[in-house]
Design an enzyme around this catalytic site. Structure first.
Site, short mmCIF file in Angstrom:
data_model
loop_
_atom_site.label_atom_id
_atom_site.label_comp_id
_atom_site.label_asym_id
_atom_site.label_seq_id
_atom_site.Cartn_x
_atom_site.Cartn_y
_atom_site.Cartn_z
N ASP A 126 -2.03 34.32 13.96
CA ASP A 126 -2.63 34.37 15.21
C ASP A 126 -2.75 32.90 15.70
O ASP A 126 -2.96 31.92 15.01
CB ASP A 126 -3.81 35.01 15.61
CG ASP A 126 -4.66 35.00 14.26
OD1 ASP A 126 -4.49 34.18 13.40
OD2 ASP A 126 -5.66 35.57 14.39
N GLU A 162 -8.25 36.94 19.78
CA GLU A 162 -9.61 36.67 19.90
C GLU A 162 -10.11 37.79 21.32
O GLU A 162 -11.20 38.16 20.97
CB GLU A 162 -10.03 35.44 20.42
CG GLU A 162 -9.96 34.42 19.29
CD GLU A 162 -10.91 34.61 18.21
OE1 GLU A 162 -11.71 35.36 18.27
OE2 GLU A 162 -10.71 33.62 17.20
#
Length: 421
Positions: free
Chosen positions: A84, A154
């Site tokens: 990520d 997130e």
């Protein structure tokens, strides 16, 4: 582990020191230039460029700013490695010479700091470095290597966005998906948990409605700040008094927003909550309880309007399938030694990596997700483990040990799933 497999790991990782300076340079650059969720334009461009240089077929813009790289190397399994890319709206306070000084405007026009305080710069750098190592050593393995640089972890948007954009239809659906995440444990160590390894997360917003008034005339008001304060305390009793002690549950009030000025009693207050559970029935109980409490507090205050309770973001629990987890753990233990690879209890943090795997509503790909220690071992010992962790403004990975261990671990994990030529 067979001698043949051990040999191909040694062959591929022999090039680690040669590529390390470039990976370290990339890490420092990403750390200095963090980007918020779904805005990772600069980061994804750098990932795409390096994957192209390594010989991958590269597609950018998947699910917004996601990048997919494919390296087809004969018949064999398709192995997906995911990293990520996004950072957090946090001001970095590490004091590092390459600390982030980036500030951006949020959707409300407020200027906010941005920092890589969750280690996604480590994830992305190790993802690119592992891709390069495996490309250089492709004579030692067979199959298809699928690199997925994902945006928006997130905010729990990125995995869904990439899947909705055809991640497993435009590209091969992998036979297994692997990912690693930094943890505040000592650098050079790795930990894992079979089965449900990360909790489901539900982010909930409660809006409480009152009557505004001048701060000098509270009798004219129905104060939502008082309602919010009382409700915050009451919510703490859900886990302690309504959930069985053997069940895992976390209820955290992360933000209370209300008012504009010290002498104005506002008419609205908002509470933002994070709820972590492993079982859906436990979450449903918590959601029902907090809704009940919000309505009761509003009624007790004679609020003019009932509260609004809504789920803003959600992710399912991340599940580690038995066989790939056993294989990855065995390979990592063989490579690093039993003292450095440990099975741990499940972690209450959450991830949208769950959507690729066997979580409810997931894509059903067998998966393994493990943790990479990044804290300076001497500091960890000195502080007896009381060191900053992810989402702290002081979170500081031990750069060289973390990156080299991450490169080794992801390479070894990938090889445990790829075929032999």
């Amino acid at each position: 582990m067979t001698t043949k497999r051990k040999s191909r790991e040694s062959t591929i990782l022999h090039n680690l020191n040669a590529i390390y300076p470039d990976i370290e340079k990339m890490y420092i650059d990403l750390h200095e230039h963090p980007e918020l969720s779904m805005q990772e334009v600069r980061t994804s461009a750098k990932v795409a460029s390096r994957l192209k240089d390594a010989g991958f077929e590269v597609t950018s813009g998947v699910g917004g700013t996601g990048v997919v790289g494919l390296l087809r190397n004969g018949s064999g399994p398709t192995v997906m490695l995911r990293g990520d890319m996004d950072a957090l709206p946090i001001e970095e306070k590490t004091g590092l010479p390459y600390a982030s000084k980036v500030k951006v405007k949020n959707p409300n026009g407020e200027v906010i700091p941005v920092g890589h305080m969750c280690g996604h710069d480590v994830h992305t750098s190790c993802l690119v470095g592992t891709a390069s190592l495996l490309a250089q050593g492709k004579q030692t393995w067979a199959g298809t290597l699928m690199i997925v640089a994902q945006p928006g972890e997130e905010t729990m948007q990125g995995a869904k966005a990439m899947l909705d954009d055809g991640l497993f239809t435009r590209f091969p659906k992998p036979d297994v998906a692997l990912a690693q995440h930094t943890m505040f444990s000592p650098a050079g160590t790795i930990s894992y948990h079979p089965g449900y390894t990360l909790a489901a997360e539900h982010n909930v917003r409660i809006r409480l409605f009152g009557v505004g008034a001048h701060g000098s005339m509270p009798q004219k008001s129905i104060d939502p700040v008082v309602m919010a304060s009382a409700l915050t305390m009451r919510l703490q009793t859900i886990v302690s008094r309504e959930i069985a002690p053997g069940e895992m549950a976390v209820v955290t009030v992360g933000a209370i927003n209300s008012g504009t000025r010290y002498n104005i009693i506002p008419d609205v207050a908002e509470l933002d909550l994070s709820i972590r559970t492993f079982k859906d029935e436990v979450f449903q109980h918590i959601y029902s309880a907090l809704t009940r409490m919000a309505h009761a507090e509003a009624a007790a205050s004679n609020a003019p309007t009932p509260p609004e309770v809504s789920i803003v973001e959600a992710s399912q629990a991340t599940y580690n399938d038995a066989e790939p987890t056993r294989q990855v753990a065995a390979a990592l233990t063989q490579y690093f030694g039993a003292d450095c690879v440990k099975e741990i209890s499940a972690v209450t943090a959450s991830e949208d990596f769950s959507l690729y795997g066997h979580a409810p509503g997931g894509a059903g790909v067998p998966s393994c997700y493990y943790f990479l220690g990044v804290t300076d071992p001497e500091l960890y010992a000195e502080k007896k483990g009381n060191v900053p962790g992810p989402h702290s403004p002081f979170y500081t990975p031990d750069r060289e040990r973390s990156l080299k261990t991450g490169l080794q671990a992801l390479t070894v994990a990938a090889l445990s799933q790829l075929g032999s030529p």
